[in-house]
Motif scaffolding. Structure first.
Motif, PDB file in Angstrom:
ATOM      1  N   LEU A  97       0.824  -1.208   0.000  1.00 51.77           N
ATOM      2  CA  LEU A  97       0.000   0.000   0.000  1.00 51.77           C
ATOM      3  C   LEU A  97       0.860   1.260   0.000  1.00 51.77           C
ATOM      4  O   LEU A  97       0.530   2.250  -0.669  1.00 51.77           O
ATOM      5  CB  LEU A  97      -0.943  -0.004   1.203  1.00 51.77           C
ATOM      6  N   LEU A 100       2.038   1.706  -3.590  1.00 52.11           N
ATOM      7  CA  LEU A 100       0.940   2.171  -4.451  1.00 52.11           C
ATOM      8  C   LEU A 100       0.609   3.634  -4.166  1.00 52.11           C
ATOM      9  O   LEU A 100       0.346   4.411  -5.083  1.00 52.11           O
ATOM     10  CB  LEU A 100      -0.295   1.290  -4.258  1.00 52.11           C
ATOM     11  N   TRP A 101       0.623   3.997  -2.887  1.00 52.11           N
ATOM     12  CA  TRP A 101       0.341   5.384  -2.520  1.00 52.11           C
ATOM     13  C   TRP A 101       1.391   6.325  -3.107  1.00 52.11           C
ATOM     14  O   TRP A 101       1.067   7.371  -3.669  1.00 52.11           O
ATOM     15  CB  TRP A 101       0.285   5.506  -0.999  1.00 52.11           C
ATOM     16  N   SER A 105      -1.288   5.122  -7.335  1.00 54.05           N
ATOM     17  CA  SER A 105      -2.141   4.051  -7.869  1.00 54.05           C
ATOM     18  C   SER A 105      -3.014   3.517  -6.751  1.00 54.05           C
ATOM     19  O   SER A 105      -2.572   2.671  -5.976  1.00 54.05           O
ATOM     20  CB  SER A 105      -1.278   2.912  -8.442  1.00 54.05           C
ATOM     21  N   TRP A 106      -4.223   4.015  -6.653  1.00 51.50           N
ATOM     22  CA  TRP A 106      -5.071   3.593  -5.540  1.00 51.50           C
ATOM     23  C   TRP A 106      -6.476   3.183  -5.974  1.00 51.50           C
ATOM     24  O   TRP A 106      -7.400   3.192  -5.170  1.00 51.50           O
ATOM     25  CB  TRP A 106      -5.145   4.678  -4.471  1.00 51.50           C
ATOM     26  N   THR A 107      -6.657   2.811  -7.231  1.00 53.89           N
ATOM     27  CA  THR A 107      -7.975   2.316  -7.637  1.00 53.89           C
ATOM     28  C   THR A 107      -8.178   0.917  -7.050  1.00 53.89           C
ATOM     29  O   THR A 107      -7.210   0.179  -6.848  1.00 53.89           O
ATOM     30  CB  THR A 107      -8.108   2.250  -9.169  1.00 53.89           C
ATOM     31  N   VAL A 111      -5.227  -2.061  -6.622  1.00 52.11           N
ATOM     32  CA  VAL A 111      -4.929  -2.565  -5.275  1.00 52.11           C
ATOM     33  C   VAL A 111      -5.242  -4.056  -5.199  1.00 52.11           C
ATOM     34  O   VAL A 111      -4.433  -4.850  -4.693  1.00 52.11           O
ATOM     35  CB  VAL A 111      -5.712  -1.773  -4.209  1.00 52.11           C
ATOM     36  N   GLY A 155      -9.736   6.134  -4.237  1.00 59.00           N
ATOM     37  CA  GLY A 155      -9.070   5.304  -3.243  1.00 59.00           C
ATOM     38  C   GLY A 155      -9.706   3.928  -3.152  1.00 59.00           C
ATOM     39  O   GLY A 155     -10.651   3.607  -3.879  1.00 59.00           O
ATOM     40  N   SER A 171      -6.670   0.947   3.960  1.00 58.67           N
ATOM     41  CA  SER A 171      -7.163   1.856   2.924  1.00 58.67           C
ATOM     42  C   SER A 171      -5.986   2.600   2.318  1.00 58.67           C
ATOM     43  O   SER A 171      -4.925   2.724   2.932  1.00 58.67           O
ATOM     44  CB  SER A 171      -8.175   2.849   3.505  1.00 58.67           C
ATOM     45  N   VAL A 172      -6.193   3.051   1.093  1.00 56.10           N
ATOM     46  CA  VAL A 172      -5.202   3.888   0.428  1.00 56.10           C
ATOM     47  C   VAL A 172      -5.971   4.894  -0.426  1.00 56.10           C
ATOM     48  O   VAL A 172      -6.947   4.538  -1.097  1.00 56.10           O
ATOM     49  CB  VAL A 172      -4.201   3.049  -0.408  1.00 56.10           C
ATOM     50  N   ASP A 173      -5.578   6.157  -0.346  1.00 54.41           N
ATOM     51  CA  ASP A 173      -6.217   7.213  -1.126  1.00 54.41           C
ATOM     52  C   ASP A 173      -5.192   8.302  -1.394  1.00 54.41           C
ATOM     53  O   ASP A 173      -4.043   8.178  -0.970  1.00 54.41           O
ATOM     54  CB  ASP A 173      -7.472   7.741  -0.414  1.00 54.41           C
ATOM     55  N   TYR A 177      -2.259   6.272   3.425  1.00 54.55           N
ATOM     56  CA  TYR A 177      -2.612   4.859   3.471  1.00 54.55           C
ATOM     57  C   TYR A 177      -2.609   4.458   4.936  1.00 54.55           C
ATOM     58  O   TYR A 177      -1.929   5.077   5.753  1.00 54.55           O
ATOM     59  CB  TYR A 177      -1.648   4.005   2.645  1.00 54.55           C
TER      60      TYR A 177
END
Length: 198
Positions: A97, A100-101, A105-107, A111, A155, A171-173, A177
């Motif tokens: 995460l 990705l953050w 890339s947080w779709t 993920v 996110g 979660s990641v947005d 994260y």
């Protein structure tokens, strides 16, 4: 010629007093009410307050039965052994995460694919919500009302079932994260905290 009084008569005032007393008695619902004094804003430093049947202990804003009303948003307690198992999985998920953050890339699709690459399988459910297999659930963020319509923020939310009642929630947005360990939520059996306004 008799003089007409300009203000209310004693008879009118007496009738109003009786009506007011009756209205007060009716709204009391047969319960004794007491007044609690407000303490400091921080519940950890608040001293003991006089308890009432309408306010949960430690609730600073005085919301009636707040603990009961929000019980559906509290996860089940888990054992130290369950916590340790879930922490191991959280430690595997967090670096993914974070990467990705940092990449932006947080779709949910991205993920999900990255977590599947770690060996997790997507959770499958039957028509009545029964779990048929898999442990991973990746969803879009909860929608929220803004101005005059609902929007879904960018996110992804992650729920990984480590045991039937033990989860890693993450979660990641665009802003951050987060990864945590918790029990499932009793009302839904899910790893995701139910939204407010239940």
């Amino acid at each position: 010629m008799p003089v007409t009084p300009l203000g209310p008569t004693r008879r009118t005032l007496a009738a109003l007093a009786v009506l007011l007393a009756a209205a007060t008695a009716l709204t009391a619902c047969g319960e004794q009410r007491t007044t609690a004094t407000a303490g400091p804003a921080d519940p950890a430093t608040a001293g003991p307050a006089e308890a009432t049947p309408y306010v949960d202990p430690g609730i600073v804003d005085g919301a009636p039965h707040n603990r009961d009303n929000l019980a559906y948003r509290r996860a089940k307690e888990i054992t130290p052994a369950q916590t340790a198992d879930a922490k191991r999985e959280a430690d595997r998920i967090e670096p993914v995460l974070k990467r990705l953050w940092e990449q932006g890339s947080w779709t949910p699709e991205v993920v999900r694919s990255q977590l599947i690459a770690l060996g997790y399988q997507v959770e499958r459910t039957g028509p009545n919500g029964e779990i048929l297999g898999g442990t991973l659930d990746v969803r879009a963020m909860d929608s929220r009302f803004e101005t005059d319509h609902y929007v879904t923020p960018p996110g992804a939310r992650i729920g990984l079932r480590v045991h039937p009642d033990t989860c890693v929630s993450a979660s990641v947005d665009p802003s951050t994260y987060a990864v945590s360990v918790n029990g499932t939520y009793p009302e839904t059996g899910s790893c995701f905290q139910p939204p407010y306004g239940h």
